[in-house]
Design an enzyme around this catalytic site. Structure first.
Site, PDB file in Angstrom:
ATOM      1  CG  ASN A 176      -1.502   1.253   1.481  1.00 20.32           C
ATOM      2  OD1 ASN A 176      -2.396   1.646   0.912  1.00 20.32           O
ATOM      3  ND2 ASN A 176      -0.879   2.076   2.455  1.00 20.32           N
ATOM      4  CB  SER A 185      -3.779   4.499  -8.673  1.00 19.33           C
ATOM      5  OG  SER A 185      -4.538   5.667  -9.124  1.00 19.33           O
ATOM      6  CE1 TYR A 220       0.450   7.630  -6.568  1.00 20.96           C
ATOM      7  CE2 TYR A 220      -1.235   7.712  -8.352  1.00 20.96           C
ATOM      8  CZ  TYR A 220      -1.000   7.382  -7.188  1.00 20.96           C
ATOM      9  OH  TYR A 220      -2.074   6.964  -6.136  1.00 20.96           O
TER      10      TYR A 220
HETATM   11  P1  NAD Z   1      -1.190   8.574   2.400  1.00 18.27           P
HETATM   12  O1  NAD Z   1      -0.273   9.477   1.881  1.00 18.27           O
HETATM   13  O2  NAD Z   1      -2.106   8.957   3.346  1.00 18.27           O
HETATM   14  O3  NAD Z   1      -0.655   7.273   3.099  1.00 18.27           O
HETATM   15  C1  NAD Z   1       0.521   6.694   2.309  1.00 18.27           C
HETATM   16  C2  NAD Z   1       1.442   5.718   3.540  1.00 18.27           C
HETATM   17  O4  NAD Z   1       2.451   5.319   2.947  1.00 18.27           O
HETATM   18  C3  NAD Z   1       1.860   6.555   4.633  1.00 18.27           C
HETATM   19  O5  NAD Z   1       1.713   5.748   5.736  1.00 18.27           O
HETATM   20  C4  NAD Z   1       3.351   6.527   4.450  1.00 18.27           C
HETATM   21  O6  NAD Z   1       4.107   6.867   5.576  1.00 18.27           O
HETATM   22  C5  NAD Z   1       3.655   5.465   3.907  1.00 18.27           C
HETATM   23  N1  NAD Z   1       4.794   5.531   3.102  1.00 18.27           N
HETATM   24  C6  NAD Z   1       5.110   6.529   2.149  1.00 18.27           C
HETATM   25  N2  NAD Z   1       6.366   6.336   1.519  1.00 18.27           N
HETATM   26  C7  NAD Z   1       6.822   5.113   2.145  1.00 18.27           C
HETATM   27  C8  NAD Z   1       7.789   4.344   2.155  1.00 18.27           C
HETATM   28  N3  NAD Z   1       8.949   4.709   1.253  1.00 18.27           N
HETATM   29  N4  NAD Z   1       8.054   3.430   2.935  1.00 18.27           N
HETATM   30  C9  NAD Z   1       7.249   2.861   3.830  1.00 18.27           C
HETATM   31  N5  NAD Z   1       5.926   3.592   4.012  1.00 18.27           N
HETATM   32  C10 NAD Z   1       5.767   4.882   3.003  1.00 18.27           C
HETATM   33  O7  NAD Z   1      -1.837   7.890   1.140  1.00 18.27           O
HETATM   34  P2  NAD Z   1      -3.206   7.189   0.748  1.00 18.27           P
HETATM   35  O8  NAD Z   1      -4.002   8.186   0.114  1.00 18.27           O
HETATM   36  O9  NAD Z   1      -3.531   6.365   2.007  1.00 18.27           O
HETATM   37  O10 NAD Z   1      -2.707   6.051  -0.295  1.00 18.27           O
HETATM   38  C11 NAD Z   1      -2.332   4.756  -0.027  1.00 18.27           C
HETATM   39  C12 NAD Z   1      -2.120   4.150  -1.270  1.00 18.27           C
HETATM   40  O11 NAD Z   1      -3.193   4.058  -2.105  1.00 18.27           O
HETATM   41  C13 NAD Z   1      -1.074   4.804  -2.259  1.00 18.27           C
HETATM   42  O12 NAD Z   1      -0.112   3.676  -2.766  1.00 18.27           O
HETATM   43  C14 NAD Z   1      -1.796   5.635  -3.048  1.00 18.27           C
HETATM   44  O13 NAD Z   1      -0.977   5.596  -4.273  1.00 18.27           O
HETATM   45  C15 NAD Z   1      -3.044   4.695  -3.438  1.00 18.27           C
HETATM   46  N6  NAD Z   1      -3.837   5.336  -3.853  1.00 18.27           N
HETATM   47  C16 NAD Z   1      -4.627   6.484  -3.161  1.00 18.27           C
HETATM   48  C17 NAD Z   1      -5.629   7.134  -3.624  1.00 18.27           C
HETATM   49  C18 NAD Z   1      -6.142   8.397  -2.919  1.00 18.27           C
HETATM   50  O14 NAD Z   1      -7.268   8.890  -3.515  1.00 18.27           O
HETATM   51  N7  NAD Z   1      -6.044   8.456  -1.756  1.00 18.27           N
HETATM   52  C19 NAD Z   1      -6.153   6.876  -5.221  1.00 18.27           C
HETATM   53  C20 NAD Z   1      -5.317   5.841  -5.744  1.00 18.27           C
HETATM   54  C21 NAD Z   1      -4.557   5.071  -5.019  1.00 18.27           C
END
Ligand code: NAD
Length: 246
Positions: free
Chosen positions: A89, A141, A154
């Site tokens: 994630n 995504s 991305y």
């Molecule tokens: P967020 O930024 O709220 O959380 C991301 C998490 O990843 C955090 O806990 C951060 O500490 C951790 N992280 C980042 N880089 C890291 C690393 N190098 N090693 C370990 N941990 C790391 O993001 P989110 O919105 O909860 O997104 C979670 C996932 O879902 C991501 O992969 C994101 O690309 C994907 N995503 C999110 C959305 C959205 O709309 N929020 C949409 C599509 C996909």
């Protein structure tokens, strides 16, 4: 849907989607190991789960570092004895048009979002093969399917995760291991909270259901894919996007 006694690693579990998955897996009876780059925030999230009576541990680990990933998996095996589920994630954005994008913005996003998922997958696969069972879920995504201006790094990483999902699914299907991806659309988290109202409205116009998703929407699908209810599903990409990508 029960995950009773299952052991799950959730990367990026300190907040947002990862935190919601951690909570939902705990409620379903799983033992969880969550990691993020910040020791403070990951310990805080793990302590909250433990205070609610759940079985959770947090570890500071950067998924883009091979040695951190090895420690993450070793620690999970030594604390819980097995790894049944991996949720890749952890993810970041460094958005700008490709013509302006710095090498570092390209490399960091690919290294974290795609290479990090490959490192974690490789680190758990042997023990899953030994136990003849396992489940890997890659949080990709919708942008990895349809693209997005300003997010070439991305989108490339998220599209790469889909290729990773399908290839590894084919490599390990006959070992009892399932590998699937979830492609969320726009979900309300810290990552999307920074959008301006104008940008937000433009995005809503692209979503047939006219709303952003919640972290629980993604957590529920993760729980389904990780459970025995999805035992005949592998190599799939489930879009959780309010119809945006159809
Ligand atoms: P967020 O930024 O709220 O959380 C991301 C998490 O990843 C955090 O806990 C951060 O500490 C951790 N992280 C980042 N880089 C890291 C690393 N190098 N090693 C370990 N941990 C790391 O993001 P989110 O919105 O909860 O997104 C979670 C996932 O879902 C991501 O992969 C994101 O690309 C994907 N995503 C999110 C959305 C959205 O709309 N929020 C949409 C599509 C996909």
């Amino acid at each position: 849907m029960s995950l009773d006694g299952k052991v799950a690693i959730i990367t990026g579990g300190s907040r947002g989607i990862g935190k919601a998955i951690a909570h939902s897996f705990c409620q379903a009876g799983a033992h969880i190991m969550i990691c993020s780059r910040s020791a403070n925030s990951i310990n805080q999230t793990a302590e909250t789960l433990v205070s609610q009576g759940y079985s959770a541990l947090g570890i500071q680990a950067d998924v883009s570092s091979k040695s951190d990933v090895e420690v993450l998996v070793e620690k999970t095996l030594s604390e819980f004895g097995q790894v049944d589920i991996l949720i890749n994630n952890a993810g970041i954005t460094r958005d700008t048009l490709l013509m302006r994008m710095k090498d570092d913005d390209w490399e960091t996003v690919i290294q974290t979002n795609l290479t990090g998922a490959a490192y974690c997958t490789r680190a758990v696969i042997r023990s899953m093969i030994r136990q003849k069972e396992g489940c890997i879920i890659n949080i990709s995504s919708i942008v990895g399917i349809v693209g997005n201006a300003g997010q070439a790094n991305y989108a490339a990483a998220k599209a790469g995760m889909i290729g990773l999902t399908k290839s590894v699914a084919k490599e390990v299907a006959n070992r009892g291991i399932r590998v699937n991806a979830i492609a969320p659309g726009f979900i309300t988290t810290d990552m999307t909270a920074e959008f301006s109202e104008e940008n937000r409205q433009k995005i809503l116009d692209l979503i047939p259901m006219r709303s952003f998703g919640s972290v629980e929407d993604v957590a529920e699908v993760s729980k389904f894919l990780a459970s025995s209810s999805a035992q005949y599903i592998t190599g799939q990409v489930i879009q959780v996007d309010g119809g945006m990508g159809m």
